[in-house]
Design a protein around this motif. Structure first.
Motif, PDB file in Angstrom:
ATOM      1  N   LEU A 508       0.819  -1.201   0.000  1.00  0.00           N
ATOM      2  CA  LEU A 508       0.000   0.000   0.000  1.00  0.00           C
ATOM      3  C   LEU A 508       0.855   1.255   0.000  1.00  0.00           C
ATOM      4  CD1 LEU A 508      -2.508  -1.043   2.827  1.00  0.00           C
ATOM      5  CD2 LEU A 508      -2.627  -1.613   0.394  1.00  0.00           C
ATOM      6  N   GLN A 509       0.360   2.233  -0.718  1.00  0.00           N
ATOM      7  CA  GLN A 509       0.899   3.588  -0.611  1.00  0.00           C
ATOM      8  C   GLN A 509      -0.177   4.420   0.070  1.00  0.00           C
ATOM      9  OE1 GLN A 509       1.116   6.272  -4.166  1.00  0.00           O
ATOM     10  NE2 GLN A 509       3.321   6.103  -3.810  1.00  0.00           N
ATOM     11  N   THR A 510       0.186   5.105   1.141  1.00  0.00           N
ATOM     12  CA  THR A 510      -0.800   5.838   1.922  1.00  0.00           C
ATOM     13  C   THR A 510      -0.468   7.326   1.901  1.00  0.00           C
ATOM     14  OG1 THR A 510       0.454   5.501   3.952  1.00  0.00           O
ATOM     15  CG2 THR A 510      -1.197   3.862   3.410  1.00  0.00           C
ATOM     16  N   HIS A 511      -1.481   8.131   1.551  1.00  0.00           N
ATOM     17  CA  HIS A 511      -1.309   9.574   1.525  1.00  0.00           C
ATOM     18  C   HIS A 511      -1.920  10.247   2.750  1.00  0.00           C
ATOM     19  CE1 HIS A 511       0.302   9.311  -2.495  1.00  0.00           C
ATOM     20  NE2 HIS A 511      -0.773   8.630  -2.893  1.00  0.00           N
ATOM     21  N   SER A 512      -2.854   9.533   3.403  1.00  0.00           N
ATOM     22  CA  SER A 512      -3.483  10.051   4.621  1.00  0.00           C
ATOM     23  C   SER A 512      -4.121   8.876   5.330  1.00  0.00           C
ATOM     24  CB  SER A 512      -4.546  11.105   4.287  1.00  0.00           C
ATOM     25  OG  SER A 512      -5.683  10.493   3.694  1.00  0.00           O
ATOM     26  N   ASP A 513      -4.751   9.150   6.483  1.00  0.00           N
ATOM     27  CA  ASP A 513      -5.398   8.091   7.239  1.00  0.00           C
ATOM     28  C   ASP A 513      -6.599   7.505   6.513  1.00  0.00           C
ATOM     29  OD1 ASP A 513      -3.555   8.459   9.178  1.00  0.00           O
ATOM     30  OD2 ASP A 513      -4.881   9.468  10.605  1.00  0.00           O
ATOM     31  N   ARG A 514      -7.071   8.156   5.460  1.00  0.00           N
ATOM     32  CA  ARG A 514      -8.253   7.690   4.740  1.00  0.00           C
ATOM     33  C   ARG A 514      -7.959   7.401   3.265  1.00  0.00           C
ATOM     34  NH1 ARG A 514     -13.234   8.940   7.371  1.00  0.00           N
ATOM     35  NH2 ARG A 514     -12.880   9.921   9.391  1.00  0.00           N
ATOM     36  N   ASP A 515      -6.718   7.355   2.910  1.00  0.00           N
ATOM     37  CA  ASP A 515      -6.350   7.216   1.502  1.00  0.00           C
ATOM     38  C   ASP A 515      -5.284   6.150   1.344  1.00  0.00           C
ATOM     39  OD1 ASP A 515      -5.786   7.467  -1.143  1.00  0.00           O
ATOM     40  OD2 ASP A 515      -4.979   9.501  -1.023  1.00  0.00           O
ATOM     41  N   ALA A 516      -5.687   4.993   0.801  1.00  0.00           N
ATOM     42  CA  ALA A 516      -4.753   3.895   0.556  1.00  0.00           C
ATOM     43  C   ALA A 516      -4.829   3.509  -0.910  1.00  0.00           C
ATOM     44  CB  ALA A 516      -5.080   2.703   1.435  1.00  0.00           C
ATOM     45  N   ASP A 526       4.495   2.006   1.499  1.00  0.00           N
ATOM     46  CA  ASP A 526       4.438   2.417   2.899  1.00  0.00           C
ATOM     47  C   ASP A 526       4.064   1.282   3.847  1.00  0.00           C
ATOM     48  OD1 ASP A 526       4.943   5.212   2.360  1.00  0.00           O
ATOM     49  OD2 ASP A 526       2.932   5.250   1.475  1.00  0.00           O
ATOM     50  N   GLU A 527       3.252   0.351   3.400  1.00  0.00           N
ATOM     51  CA  GLU A 527       2.774  -0.735   4.264  1.00  0.00           C
ATOM     52  C   GLU A 527       2.579  -1.999   3.444  1.00  0.00           C
ATOM     53  OE1 GLU A 527      -0.482   0.303   7.039  1.00  0.00           O
ATOM     54  OE2 GLU A 527      -0.456   2.271   6.082  1.00  0.00           O
ATOM     55  N   GLN A 528       2.548  -3.116   4.149  1.00  0.00           N
ATOM     56  CA  GLN A 528       2.192  -4.385   3.516  1.00  0.00           C
ATOM     57  C   GLN A 528       1.188  -5.098   4.396  1.00  0.00           C
ATOM     58  OE1 GLN A 528       5.131  -7.578   3.078  1.00  0.00           O
ATOM     59  NE2 GLN A 528       4.402  -7.888   0.996  1.00  0.00           N
ATOM     60  N   VAL A 529       0.145  -5.665   3.782  1.00  0.00           N
ATOM     61  CA  VAL A 529      -0.902  -6.370   4.515  1.00  0.00           C
ATOM     62  C   VAL A 529      -0.386  -7.743   4.951  1.00  0.00           C
ATOM     63  CG1 VAL A 529      -3.224  -7.342   4.403  1.00  0.00           C
ATOM     64  CG2 VAL A 529      -2.724  -5.164   3.267  1.00  0.00           C
ATOM     65  N   LEU A 530      -0.536  -8.031   6.258  1.00  0.00           N
ATOM     66  CA  LEU A 530      -0.116  -9.325   6.801  1.00  0.00           C
ATOM     67  C   LEU A 530      -1.297 -10.255   7.053  1.00  0.00           C
ATOM     68  CD1 LEU A 530       2.612  -8.296   9.409  1.00  0.00           C
ATOM     69  CD2 LEU A 530       2.905  -8.977   7.019  1.00  0.00           C
ATOM     70  N   GLY A 531      -2.417  -9.717   7.495  1.00  0.00           N
ATOM     71  CA  GLY A 531      -3.545 -10.569   7.840  1.00  0.00           C
ATOM     72  C   GLY A 531      -4.694  -9.745   8.369  1.00  0.00           C
ATOM     73  N   PHE A 532      -5.525 -10.392   9.192  1.00  0.00           N
ATOM     74  CA  PHE A 532      -6.745  -9.759   9.650  1.00  0.00           C
ATOM     75  C   PHE A 532      -7.022 -10.140  11.099  1.00  0.00           C
ATOM     76  CE2 PHE A 532      -6.947 -11.279   5.291  1.00  0.00           C
ATOM     77  CZ  PHE A 532      -7.082 -10.086   4.595  1.00  0.00           C
TER      78      PHE A 532
END
Length: 603
Positions: A508-516, A526-532
């Motif tokens: 993910l590239q994140t520009h704000s707390d509400r924008d992915a 900026d981030e990578q999803v690991l799980g839930f």
């Protein structure tokens, strides 16, 4: 309701009833937590002294046997046995959100072979632990197998064997607490040697397990008859009804249901056979050796789908409310460990399972005009990658949904997407094998998502040729829309508007707390999803913004995925969709503590 038992346990409401009595949800006023209490109830309002003594002694024996398996991941924990007003009460772990296998099959329909095999492995593990202590269960049946949400919130991720009320240690010289006129066990699930008076043995428990798994995959017991006496007679004298839905599970069931206990497979043999069905192609998983004789019938006929690319995109509708938080970097796990994690996590989340749109039962009309039947309502064949809206006649996955194509995959918050097709030689073959084949073809993408199920849309006999002799394999949100394309149908660079189509290993590239935005993992992100994980029912979406980072750090810790805790930390994303559906799923990510980008060496 409202009674206080032993000065400590406040009865809240009844959870269910069985042969020995009632099970209550109770509040432990001393420890301020919820427990389950089993109340011993006599059918005769004035039982004889012998019957009362036998019932009380049996309750004590249940507590003793189950307590000996305390801590086993697939056994309901027994905490204590106490007496109140002269009768015993058993204090047990309360399993929130649990449904027993019998109820699940009644409400959802027969399960897929791989799903039943996974349940069988867990129950077999519990039985083996008891057998090693010399304890036979003697009443393995669908109603005594609980399926409950696990830590991540997967609906049926946790599997538990319960009710050791008639268990016995045959070699311990203990009294068997039964009445001479009562056959111990459940008629359609007794082993034939037990029905004719033989001793309880591990082989007898395995026979009952075979009956239970047969029920799970077929929707009824192998010896189901109109009366208990007829069932006992069938167990002893007749062969089980031929299984028609079991697929790869069929040979295992046939072996477990052999009349001669000496010819049944041992627990290790049964475990190996079930493991091959659950994960027929899991690399590096030592317990799973591919055996062509145990492969599902579709293993050689359908090519496996290409794995979703790590950098692909999503879109959707509502606003994604980011619960911002630092995160950790991911390093590649050893292949064997990756396989084990993929198997365990994937099967848990995929347990939403396959659903079969039985259009052929309500076909009606011209096959070319309505190739999947009038209930489904489509006038043309489904196309690969096509998003759909699903209008269910009642609750989701109850009945046959009416489907509407959504070519844009975003204008109306699609419920799911066509992810694959499976071909068949005839309409009858499509009806019999299509659902199981669709489950196999969609397993990989379902493993990567938090809350989805597979739906097989099978053509009618009249529409079979019109749709190219293919069953369409859909992946639908289990409790709500998916808000956009799934898997490799997404485009790199697209914005997420809901977390429902975020999947494991997305970058993910994140520009704000509400924008992915979905980006390629080979470049900066900026981030990578690991799980839930899932937050409590009483947690609001606003509260999630302050709680979900901690929940992800606890339930999906980045260090378990190879990230250095001194460099990386947990992050999380939540969305309106998960709160509208009531699932409260949160996406757990990893990111650098200093806010820097991750450069692509993690995946």
């Amino acid at each position: 309701m409202g009674r206080v038992i032993a000065g400590r346990y406040l009865l809240l409401h009844r959870l269910g009833s069985g042969g020995m009595g009632h099970v209550w949800l109770a509040h432990d006023q001393r420890l301020a937590c919820e427990v389950a209490l089993k109340e011993i109830v006599f059918r005769d309002p004035d039982p004889t002294g012998d019957e009362r003594e036998a019932r009380v002694a049996r309750a004590r024996a249940e507590a003793r046997h189950a307590a000996g398996l305390r801590g086993h991941p697939h056994v309901v924990t027994v905490h204590d046995v106490l007496e109140h007003e002269g009768l015993p009460w058993i204090v047990m772990e309360y399993v929130a959100g649990a449904v027993d296998l019998k109820e699940l099959v009644e409400t959802r329909g027969p399960l897929a072979p791989a799903e039943c095999a996974r349940i069988g492995l867990a129950v077999l593990d519990a039985l083996t632990a008891g057998h090693e202590r010399g304890v036979m269960h003697r009443d393995v049946k669908p109603a005594n197998i609980l399926l409950a949400p696990d830590r991540s919130g997967a609906p049926y991720g946790r599997i538990l064997l319960t009710d050791y009320g008639i268990s016995v240690q045959p070699d311990a010289g203990e009294t068997r607490y039964t009445l001479a006129s009562v056959l111990v066990g459940t008629s359609g699930y007794l082993a034939p040697e037990r029905a004719t008076g033989g001793p309880p043995t591990p082989a007898a428990d395995l026979f009952s397990l075979g009956c239970t798994l047969y029920h799970g995959v077929e929707g009824h017991g192998p010896f189901e008859r109109e009366s208990h006496l007829a069932e006992v007679t069938a167990v002893v004298m007749e062969e089980p009804r031929p299984a028609v839905r079991a697929g790869a599970l069929g040979p295992v069931l046939q072996a477990l249901l052999v009349k001669d206990p000496g010819r049944r497979p041992s627990a290790p043999e049964a475990e190996a056979a079930l493991s091959r069905i659950v994960t027929p192609q899991a690399e590096g998983y030592a317990r799973v050796q591919t055996d062509p004789g145990s492969q599902p019938p579709w293993a050689g006929s359908a090519a496996a789908p290409a794995p979703p690319g790590p950098g692909t995109d999503g879109f959707g509708q509502p606003v994604v409310a980011s619960v911002s938080g630092p995160a950790h970097r991911r390093r590649e796990l050893p292949r064997a460990l990756r396989a084990v994690l993929a198997v365990s996590l994937g099967l848990v989340l995929a347990l939403g399972g396959v659903w079969y749109a039985m259009a052929h039962q309500k076909s009606g009309g011209d096959g070319a005009a309505s190739p999947y039947g009038s209930a489904v309502g489509l006038s043309a064949a489904l196309q690969g990658g096509e998003c759909v809206l699903a209008d269910w006649p009642g609750d989701r996955f109850q009945g046959v949904p009416r489907l509407t194509p959504d070519p844009s995959c975003r204008d109306q918050a699609p419920d799911g997407q066509v992810m694959a097709f499976v071909s068949a030689a005839s309409a009858d073959e499509a009806r019999k094998l299509g659902p199981a084949r669709c489950e196999e073809r969609t397993q990989e993408i379902r493993e990567r998502l938090a809350d989805v199920r597979s739906l097989a849309v099978v053509p009618t006999g009249a529409g079979f040729e019109a749709v190219g002799r293919r069953t369409a394999c859909l992946v639908l949100g289990a409790h709500g829309p998916v808000y956009g394309p799934l898997g490799d149908r997404r485009k790199v660079g697209s914005d997420f508007t809901d977390t429902a189509n975020m999947q494991r290993r997305d970058c993910l590239q994140t520009h704000s707390d509400r924008d992915a935005r979905l980006v390629s993992c080979s470049g900066p992100h900026d981030e990578q999803v690991l799980g839930f994980t899932r937050l409590g029912r009483d947690v609001t979406l606003t509260e999630a913004r302050t709680q979900s980072d901690a929940a992800c750090a606890k339930d999906v810790p980045p260090r378990d995925y190879g990230f250095d805790p001194s460099v990386y930390t947990s992050g999380s994303w939540s969305s309106q969709g998960a709160w509208r559906s009531g699932t409260h799923f949160v996406v757990c990510t990893v990111r650098k503590q200093n806010g820097g980008t991750m450069e692509g060496d993690e995946s």
